[in-house]
Write a protein that holds these residues in place. Structure first.
Motif, short mmCIF file in Angstrom:
data_model
loop_
_atom_site.label_atom_id
_atom_site.label_comp_id
_atom_site.label_asym_id
_atom_site.label_seq_id
_atom_site.Cartn_x
_atom_site.Cartn_y
_atom_site.Cartn_z
N ALA A 610 0.78 -1.24 0.00
CA ALA A 610 0.00 0.00 0.00
C ALA A 610 0.81 1.29 0.00
O ALA A 610 0.34 2.30 -0.49
CB ALA A 610 -0.94 0.01 1.22
N ILE A 611 2.02 1.28 0.57
CA ILE A 611 2.75 2.54 0.77
C ILE A 611 3.73 2.81 -0.36
O ILE A 611 3.67 3.85 -1.02
CB ILE A 611 3.47 2.53 2.13
CG1 ILE A 611 2.45 2.41 3.26
CG2 ILE A 611 4.30 3.80 2.31
CD1 ILE A 611 3.06 2.28 4.65
N GLU A 612 4.65 1.89 -0.60
CA GLU A 612 5.68 2.09 -1.62
C GLU A 612 5.13 1.70 -2.99
O GLU A 612 5.60 0.75 -3.63
CB GLU A 612 6.93 1.28 -1.27
CG GLU A 612 7.54 1.60 0.08
CD GLU A 612 8.05 3.03 0.15
OE1 GLU A 612 8.24 3.66 -0.92
OE2 GLU A 612 8.27 3.53 1.27
N ARG A 613 4.14 2.47 -3.44
CA ARG A 613 3.51 2.22 -4.74
C ARG A 613 3.52 3.51 -5.55
O ARG A 613 3.34 4.60 -5.00
CB ARG A 613 2.07 1.72 -4.58
CG ARG A 613 1.93 0.40 -3.85
CD ARG A 613 0.47 0.07 -3.63
NE ARG A 613 -0.25 -0.14 -4.87
CZ ARG A 613 -1.34 0.55 -5.23
NH1 ARG A 613 -1.80 1.52 -4.46
NH2 ARG A 613 -1.95 0.31 -6.38
N TYR A 654 -0.56 3.40 11.77
CA TYR A 654 -0.77 4.30 10.64
C TYR A 654 -1.77 5.37 11.04
O TYR A 654 -2.88 5.05 11.51
CB TYR A 654 -1.28 3.52 9.42
CG TYR A 654 -0.39 2.36 9.04
CD1 TYR A 654 0.83 2.60 8.42
CD2 TYR A 654 -0.75 1.05 9.34
CE1 TYR A 654 1.66 1.53 8.08
CE2 TYR A 654 0.08 0.00 9.01
CZ TYR A 654 1.29 0.24 8.39
OH TYR A 654 2.12 -0.80 8.07
N LEU A 655 -1.39 6.63 10.86
CA LEU A 655 -2.23 7.76 11.24
C LEU A 655 -2.42 8.69 10.05
O LEU A 655 -1.47 8.98 9.31
CB LEU A 655 -1.60 8.54 12.40
CG LEU A 655 -1.39 7.78 13.71
CD1 LEU A 655 -0.65 8.66 14.71
CD2 LEU A 655 -2.70 7.30 14.30
N TRP A 656 -3.65 9.17 9.90
CA TRP A 656 -3.97 10.12 8.84
C TRP A 656 -4.56 11.38 9.48
O TRP A 656 -5.45 11.31 10.31
CB TRP A 656 -4.98 9.52 7.86
CG TRP A 656 -5.34 10.42 6.73
CD1 TRP A 656 -6.34 11.35 6.69
CD2 TRP A 656 -4.67 10.51 5.46
NE1 TRP A 656 -6.34 12.00 5.48
CE2 TRP A 656 -5.32 11.50 4.71
CE3 TRP A 656 -3.59 9.83 4.90
CZ2 TRP A 656 -4.93 11.84 3.42
CZ3 TRP A 656 -3.20 10.17 3.62
CH2 TRP A 656 -3.86 11.15 2.89
N LEU A 675 -4.65 4.12 1.01
CA LEU A 675 -4.04 5.46 1.05
C LEU A 675 -4.46 6.31 -0.14
O LEU A 675 -4.65 7.52 0.01
CB LEU A 675 -2.52 5.34 1.11
CG LEU A 675 -1.98 4.62 2.34
CD1 LEU A 675 -0.46 4.51 2.28
CD2 LEU A 675 -2.40 5.33 3.62
N THR A 676 -4.61 5.72 -1.31
CA THR A 676 -5.03 6.51 -2.46
C THR A 676 -6.44 7.05 -2.27
O THR A 676 -6.72 8.20 -2.65
CB THR A 676 -4.96 5.66 -3.74
OG1 THR A 676 -5.73 4.46 -3.56
CG2 THR A 676 -3.52 5.28 -4.05
#
Length: 683
Positions: A610-613, A654-656, A675-676
């Motif tokens: 999910a993150i390094e994309r 994980y915080l948004w 995330l997107t």
């Protein structure tokens, strides 16, 4: 010079003086238009040898404006007073009402968001001769702020103190005095650990405490915005506050707020602070009931069996499952022994963590994997298990062999729980976070429930014949399967080699590889002697001992912390700190903050998924998202305290943050679109 010219020169000089006066007085006149209006008033007449109370009464221009306590917190400015008093008169320390907390973009402020009065006692000398009015004045400076702007303000205030005994008292002082927190009669005590200020404040056990908060007068001592933990032990309230600076004060003063404007003042001297007690308030807003936490720990441990961080040890479990079907009595013994091992390891790790935290260490779940020596031990263990699976040697005391003793399943349970600790899955986070706040016995029960959940599938198979009957029968396939399982264990060993380099540098990893080489050579010789029917283990000691002794001396000498860099990340994140997070949130952009560790398999899976994309990078760039990462591979007190404040005992977390919003905690298992979709939210 003629009279006319002299008159003209005088007029020009007068005009210049008038202009200069206008330039000088204009700012002063503007300064009087204060956003926090102040007046100086006296309670009563001045009498010889007595104190007369005066008040600085502040009134905000509107509800948006606020003033500050003597210690303003992370920002702001305390009030400054410069008195002009008659000879022999003295002004005492200002007395403030109970302040309020105001958190703005991660910055803690100690404020008054309403009309308030600061009282100052003025000592009148005994030889004062009353005769009419006595002038007193002061120059006061203070800061007036809203949530967006701050304005430094000042004023020169004065009054004439009446000296007539029959003068009328100002009735407002009764209300202002009532707002002052009284000083506790009994002494308080404080103690300093490496990372915390601990206070013992005498508060009757019968006094209700709904939302306590300690305002510490000592500046640059504690982290004002960090969560405070409160425990009651009899008539003593024990408080734990994370430290900010390295000061060692002789005394600690402050106000204990009891809520709704009520509170007490305290002055603490160095002394004993009791440990334990009943939790009043901690890092989590509300701790769920213990039965719900136990269910969460049980479910979390159960789900660990399918979490990515436990995949490397599934090979050990698979062989245990196959062997459990050999006989009913053996199956029950193996199930109970495995469960006992898993529960004992979980409780032991939890107990060590609680003891270290009580001693002031800022650690969390999986703390042992932040220690290079433990990682080297796990590396050697993984290599030994890989060699055993591959058939290089036999070790009868473990479940990974063909031996049928209950000790083998017990050892497998110990190992499974020990290696599973890098992960916190669903349900687990809240339970482990609460375990850091609860008294020791309930906390240890949570760790025991976690171990029980981890072992539950094996316990059910051992105790329920219907489940056991579905297992494949033991046979020659077990030997082939065991050799096949050497592959994931070998990959685990490779991952641990990489982790040693991340923890201690390349030189440290190279020394560890030398020790691994010696271990493998020793185990190969043991295997040859075993197959020849000869005594094998003395030879192991002779060969392995020199390598182990070499490692014991060379590893500490070669240790060097590797640089943590985010340059390889597609998102180019900032390194986490409380200050960096506050600045990022104040920028008006969304913020994504994630906490990870190199030993956390779940973290690495989430980063790949999910993150390094590239899709995540493009979505973040389009939305202007600020990315920030906290690397917890090694111990970091600031990260540990922040995790605890979020009710988390470990990683991943994980915080948004939406612009101007509070933290939104995301699931611990991310999907490719998590995330997107957040970045594409309408704003």
């Amino acid at each position: 010079m003629t009279d006319a010219r002299m008159i003209n020169r005088f007029r020009e000089f007068a005009a210049l003086v008038a202009l200069l006066a206008a330039l000088v007085l204009a700012p002063l006149a503007h300064a009087q238009e204060t956003n926090l209006a102040a007046e100086l008033v006296a309670e009563r007449a001045a009498q010889p040898g007595e104190d007369v109370m005066v008040a600085l009464h502040f009134t905000p221009r509107s509800h948006e404006w606020h003033g500050y306590w003597s210690n303003p917190g992370d920002a702001g400015l305390g009030m400054q007073l410069d008195w002009q008093l008659p000879e022999g008169w003295e002004a005492g320390e200002p007395l403030y009402p109970v302040p309020q907390t105001l958190m703005i973009s991660g910055i803690m402020n100690h404020v008054y968001e309403h009309e308030y009065a600061v009282l100052i006692p003025i000592t009148v000398p005994a030889d004062f001769s009353p005769s009419g009015s006595v002038p007193i004045s002061l120059k006061a400076q203070w800061l007036a702020c809203t949530d967006k702007i701050c304005v430094p303000e000042q004023a020169k205030l004065s009054l004439f103190l009446d000296s007539k005994p029959d003068s009328v008292e100002d009735q407002r002082f009764a209300m202002w005095r009532a707002a002052l927190p009284p000083m506790l009669d009994s002494k308080s005590a404080f103690a300093l650990t490496q990372n915390e200020l601990r206070l013992a404040i005498p508060i009757p056990a019968s006094m209700a405490l709904d939302a306590p908060h300690v305002f510490v007068s000592n500046e640059q001592l504690v982290d004002y915005g960090a969560p405070q933990t409160f425990r009651r032990k009899g008539d003593v309230l024990a408080v734990e506050i994370p430290l900010k600076g390295g000061a060692t004060p002789e005394k600690v003063e402050g106000i204990l707020s009891l809520g709704e404007g009520n509170g007490v003042r305290f002055m603490a001297e160095l002394g004993d602070v009791p440990s334990g007690g009943t939790l009043v308030k901690g890092t989590a807003a509300d701790i769920p009931p213990i039965w719900l936490l136990l269910l969460g720990a049980l479910a979390g441990g159960l789900l660990l069996n399918i979490m990515p961080c436990v995949f490397p040890i599934l090979s050990i479990k698979a062989i245990s499952l196959a062997r459990a079907g050999e006989s009913e009595a053996q199956a029950r013994r193996d199930g109970l022994a495995y469960t006992a091992g898993a529960m004992l390891a979980s409780v032991a790790l939890g107990a060590v963590m609680l003891v270290l935290r009580a001693a002031g260490e800022q650690i969390g779940w999986a703390f042992q994997l932040q220690e290079p020596s433990v990682v080297v031990f796990l590396l050697l263990l993984a290599v030994a298990i890989t060699a055993n699976f591959a058939g290089l040697f036999e070790l009868p005391s473990l479940a990974i062999t063909r031996d049928d003793k209950p000790a083998s399943s017990f050892a497998t349970g110990l190992l499974a729980a020990f290696v599973a600790t890098p992960c916190t899955g669903p349900f687990m986070a809240a339970a482990l976070g609460a375990a850091l706040l609860l008294p020791p016995l309930p906390a240890l029960l949570l760790f025991a429930a976690l171990g029980l959940g981890l072992a539950l599938p094996f316990l059910m198979i051992g105790m329920v014949p219907a489940l056991r009957s579905r297992l494949p029968r033991p046979g020659a396939w077990m030997v082939r399967f065991r050799k096949l399982m050497a592959v994931p264990m070998g990959l685990t060993a490779l991952a641990l080699i990489w982790l040693t380099s991340r923890l201690g540098g390349q030189g440290f990893a190279l020394i560890a590889l030398v020790v691994v080489f010696g271990l493998v050579v020793a185990l190969m010789i043991v295997g040859r002697l075993q197959r020849a029917g000869k005594l094998a283990w003395p030879a192991f000691g002779l060969i392995a001992a020199p390598f182990l002794i070499f490692g014991a001396f060379a590893l500490p000498a070669s240790y060097a912390e590797a640089e943590v860099s985010a340059e390889d990340s597609l998102l180019k994140p900032q390194a986490f700190s409380e200050t960096a997070l506050a600045e990022a949130r104040a920028s008006g952009k969304p913020v994504f903050l994630w906490f990870t560790a190199d030993w956390c398999v779940t973290c690495k899976v989430n980063e790949g998924v999910a993150i390094e994309r590239e899709a995540t990078k493009q979505a973040f760039e389009k939305a202007g998202v600020v990315a920030m990462v906290g690397d917890w591979t090694r111990r970091d007190a600031e990260i540990t305290m922040f995790l605890n404040a979020q009710g988390a005992a470990g990683v991943p977390l994980y915080l948004w943050y939406e612009p101007g919003g509070e933290a939104e905690q995301l699931p611990q298992v991310l999907t490719p679109d998590t995330l997107t979709e957040l970045a594409q939210r309408p704003r």
